[in-house]
Design a protein around this motif. Structure first.
Motif, mmCIF file in Angstrom:
data_model
loop_
_atom_site.group_PDB
_atom_site.id
_atom_site.type_symbol
_atom_site.label_atom_id
_atom_site.label_comp_id
_atom_site.label_asym_id
_atom_site.label_seq_id
_atom_site.Cartn_x
_atom_site.Cartn_y
_atom_site.Cartn_z
ATOM 1 N N ILE A 41 0.855 -1.187 0.000
ATOM 2 C CA ILE A 41 0.000 0.000 0.000
ATOM 3 C C ILE A 41 0.892 1.238 0.000
ATOM 4 C CG2 ILE A 41 -1.774 1.283 1.260
ATOM 5 C CD1 ILE A 41 -2.697 -1.439 0.219
ATOM 6 N N HIS A 42 0.628 2.151 -0.920
ATOM 7 C CA HIS A 42 1.373 3.399 -0.993
ATOM 8 C C HIS A 42 0.511 4.594 -0.587
ATOM 9 C CE1 HIS A 42 4.919 1.827 -3.039
ATOM 10 N NE2 HIS A 42 4.100 1.062 -3.723
ATOM 11 N N ASP A 43 -0.796 4.425 -0.605
ATOM 12 C CA ASP A 43 -1.681 5.575 -0.472
ATOM 13 C C ASP A 43 -2.967 5.150 0.209
ATOM 14 O OD1 ASP A 43 -3.636 7.616 -2.600
ATOM 15 O OD2 ASP A 43 -2.180 8.358 -1.174
ATOM 16 N N ILE A 44 -3.463 5.986 1.096
ATOM 17 C CA ILE A 44 -4.787 5.796 1.686
ATOM 18 C C ILE A 44 -5.614 7.009 1.297
ATOM 19 C CG2 ILE A 44 -6.137 5.638 3.800
ATOM 20 C CD1 ILE A 44 -3.631 4.544 5.179
ATOM 21 N N HIS A 45 -6.776 6.757 0.779
ATOM 22 C CA HIS A 45 -7.714 7.839 0.479
ATOM 23 C C HIS A 45 -8.930 7.624 1.360
ATOM 24 C CE1 HIS A 45 -11.301 9.406 -1.675
ATOM 25 N NE2 HIS A 45 -10.544 10.482 -1.662
ATOM 26 N N PHE A 46 -9.385 8.686 2.012
ATOM 27 C CA PHE A 46 -10.603 8.587 2.801
ATOM 28 C C PHE A 46 -11.345 9.909 2.726
ATOM 29 C CE2 PHE A 46 -7.613 10.430 5.729
ATOM 30 C CZ PHE A 46 -8.359 11.317 6.472
ATOM 31 N N THR A 47 -12.611 9.865 3.098
ATOM 32 C CA THR A 47 -13.414 11.080 3.140
ATOM 33 C C THR A 47 -13.731 11.417 4.590
ATOM 34 O OG1 THR A 47 -15.500 9.880 2.993
ATOM 35 C CG2 THR A 47 -14.498 10.598 0.919
ATOM 36 N N ALA A 48 -13.891 12.685 4.853
ATOM 37 C CA ALA A 48 -14.407 13.143 6.143
ATOM 38 C C ALA A 48 -15.785 13.699 5.853
ATOM 39 C CB ALA A 48 -13.495 14.198 6.754
ATOM 40 N N GLY A 49 -16.777 12.927 6.202
ATOM 41 C CA GLY A 49 -18.149 13.299 5.899
ATOM 42 C C GLY A 49 -18.789 12.286 4.987
ATOM 43 N N LEU A 50 -19.978 12.620 4.550
ATOM 44 C CA LEU A 50 -20.758 11.735 3.692
ATOM 45 C C LEU A 50 -20.992 12.398 2.346
ATOM 46 C CD1 LEU A 50 -23.422 10.685 6.323
ATOM 47 C CD2 LEU A 50 -21.554 9.268 5.457
ATOM 48 N N GLY A 51 -20.863 11.610 1.281
ATOM 49 C CA GLY A 51 -21.183 12.107 -0.042
ATOM 50 C C GLY A 51 -22.663 12.437 -0.148
ATOM 51 N N GLU A 52 -23.034 13.171 -1.204
ATOM 52 C CA GLU A 52 -24.415 13.666 -1.325
ATOM 53 C C GLU A 52 -25.466 12.579 -1.219
ATOM 54 O OE1 GLU A 52 -25.421 16.749 -4.102
ATOM 55 O OE2 GLU A 52 -23.298 17.246 -4.323
ATOM 56 N N GLY A 53 -25.201 11.399 -1.753
ATOM 57 C CA GLY A 53 -26.195 10.333 -1.723
ATOM 58 C C GLY A 53 -26.487 9.800 -0.333
#
Length: 173
Positions: free
Chosen positions: A38-50
């Motif tokens: 693993i070279h990269d972690i992507h995450f969101t803070a919050g919820l997408g519109e759906g």
């Protein structure tokens, strides 16, 4: 805070996590992975519109958490941070002395995403652990809980808190 999109070596867009800072240790099972690095972690803070609007979910599902619902709009909060500033240092909340604060960011203007650079070897079929930590000093940087103890929606205080949150999440080796 909510996270509705995690990707490591493979996307896991259906992984909705409610990360509860009140828990002394928090483990989330994301799914299976093949051997790899693993070279990269992507995450969101919050919820997408759906996922921001209300709706029913079975008990125990992260989106069914009642405290993460905004009663005014019926939508879901991205983050809930509440407590008090203990002005007299006695460790107890005294409403005559101490200041209660509550931050409730929600809506598309406070949704954030983050990429973290990481080096980790994953072994397929085994439990693999990546440690993330939130530096609360960074999360609260520039936020004056005495002058602005309430912030919600896309207000300036809520936007600053979400910006600080994604900056405060780090990989711990």
């Amino acid at each position: 805070f909510y996270d509705d999109d995690v990707s490591l070596a493979a996307d896991m867009p259906d992984a909705v996590l409610l990360l509860d800072g009140a828990q002394p240790s928090l483990t989330q099972r994301l799914g299976t992975m093949a051997d790899g690095h693993i070279h990269d972690i992507h995450f969101t803070a919050g919820l997408g519109e759906g996922l921001q609007s209300g709706g029913s979910h079975p008990p125990g599902h992260p989106l069914a958490h009642a405290a993460m619902q905004d009663t005014g709009t019926g939508g879901r909060l991205h983050l809930l941070m509440k407590g008090f500033v203990d002005l007299d240092g006695d460790g107890q909340f005294d409403p005559d002395v101490d200041v209660h604060f509550e931050y409730r960011p929600y809506g598309p203007e406070v949704f954030r995403d983050r990429h973290l650079h990481v080096h980790a070897n994953m072994v397929g079929g085994e439990m693999n652990t990546l440690w993330l930590r939130v530096d609360v000093r960074i999360m609260l940087f520039g936020i004056d809980l005495l002058e602005d103890p309430q912030a919600s929606g896309g207000s300036d205080g809520a936007v600053m808190l979400m910006n600080n949150l994604v900056a405060a999440v780090m990989v711990q080796y």
